[in-house]
Write an enzyme that holds these catalytic residues in place. Structure first.
Site, PDB file in Angstrom:
ATOM      1  N   CYS A 140      27.527  33.189  37.792  1.00 36.45           N
ATOM      2  CA  CYS A 140      26.468  33.977  37.152  1.00 36.45           C
ATOM      3  C   CYS A 140      25.987  33.245  35.895  1.00 36.45           C
ATOM      4  CB  CYS A 140      26.984  35.373  36.803  1.00 36.45           C
ATOM      5  SG  CYS A 140      28.087  35.432  35.366  1.00 36.45           S
ATOM      6  N   CYS A 185      34.271  37.689  35.238  1.00 33.71           N
ATOM      7  CA  CYS A 185      34.137  36.862  36.436  1.00 33.71           C
ATOM      8  C   CYS A 185      35.328  35.913  36.574  1.00 33.71           C
ATOM      9  CB  CYS A 185      32.854  36.042  36.372  1.00 33.71           C
ATOM     10  SG  CYS A 185      31.359  37.036  36.273  1.00 33.71           S
ATOM     11  N   ASN A 240      37.969  37.507  39.707  1.00 35.36           N
ATOM     12  CA  ASN A 240      37.161  38.518  39.030  1.00 35.36           C
ATOM     13  C   ASN A 240      37.997  39.786  38.854  1.00 35.36           C
ATOM     14  OD1 ASN A 240      36.881  38.789  41.917  1.00 35.36           O
ATOM     15  ND2 ASN A 240      35.164  40.175  41.627  1.00 35.36           N
ATOM     16  N   ILE A 241      37.768  40.449  37.724  1.00 34.98           N
ATOM     17  CA  ILE A 241      38.489  41.672  37.393  1.00 34.98           C
ATOM     18  C   ILE A 241      37.448  42.710  37.005  1.00 34.98           C
ATOM     19  CG2 ILE A 241      40.247  42.720  35.913  1.00 34.98           C
ATOM     20  CD1 ILE A 241      41.201  39.761  35.363  1.00 34.98           C
ATOM     21  N   GLU A 242      37.270  43.709  37.878  1.00 33.73           N
ATOM     22  CA  GLU A 242      36.246  44.720  37.643  1.00 33.73           C
ATOM     23  C   GLU A 242      36.769  45.868  36.791  1.00 33.73           C
ATOM     24  OE1 GLU A 242      33.629  44.163  41.716  1.00 33.73           O
ATOM     25  OE2 GLU A 242      34.802  45.982  41.492  1.00 33.73           O
ATOM     26  N   GLU A 283      35.299  32.713  37.099  1.00 33.61           N
ATOM     27  CA  GLU A 283      35.099  31.456  36.381  1.00 33.61           C
ATOM     28  C   GLU A 283      35.497  31.595  34.918  1.00 33.61           C
ATOM     29  OE1 GLU A 283      31.782  31.963  39.472  1.00 33.61           O
ATOM     30  OE2 GLU A 283      32.886  33.224  38.071  1.00 33.61           O
ATOM     31  N   CYS A 301      28.633  32.917  33.046  1.00 31.02           N
ATOM     32  CA  CYS A 301      29.647  31.897  33.355  1.00 31.02           C
ATOM     33  C   CYS A 301      29.066  30.499  33.210  1.00 31.02           C
ATOM     34  CB  CYS A 301      30.192  32.096  34.763  1.00 31.02           C
ATOM     35  SG  CYS A 301      31.252  33.556  34.899  1.00 31.02           S
TER      36      CYS A 301
END
Length: 141
Positions: free
Chosen positions: A89, A53, A42-44, A55, A92
């Site tokens: 989620c 996300c 995940n990359i915020e 996935e 995804c």
């Protein structure tokens, strides 16, 4: 099936996670038909909505390399190590359903020894796929 390598690769993906705001680190490993494993994390973003996300990161890497048929997905998270299993989620689930449909195994893992395997169709019942638009989808292997 032995899920050890796929779970291991998901943990490797999680190590690269960029989650300075939530601290919720996630890793994913997507197994392609040919045996190649694509990892994701995940990359915020501080703006939140651009966040991606793990996935979808793995899926984007695979699709951008020409992969279209997948066998399985493993997901791990920093929360899963201490608590429950982490599942994809809704966004995804929809993106995975686009390529894999309801039969793809999804491994929700806390470790190589502690995991659950569910089908994507259980996570997204009555999913909306290309067939609803009269298009054909690659089958999950």
């Amino acid at each position: 099936m032995n899920w050890d390598r796929l779970i291991e690769k998901a943990f490797e993906g999680m190590e690269k996670s960029y989650a300075p705001y939530s601290g919720f680190r996630v890793g994913a490993a997507l197994l392609a038909k040919d045996g190649e494993i694509y990892t994701g994390c995940n990359i915020e973003s501080c703006a939140y909505s651009p966040t991606i996300c793990a996935e979808r990161t793995a899926l984007a890497k695979a699709v951008s390399e020409g992969e279209r048929v997948f066998k399985a997905l493993a997901i791990v998270s920093s929360a899963g190590v201490d608590g429950g299993y982490t599942s994809p989620c809704g966004v995804c689930r929809q993106m995975l359903f686009e390529f894999c449909g309801e039969e793809m195994p999804v491994v929700l893992a806390k470790s190589k020894q502690d995991y659950q395997v569910v089908l994507l169709g259980e996570l997204l019942p009555r999913g909306f796929g290309p067939d609803k638009l009269g298009k054909e989808r690659a089958k999950c292997e």
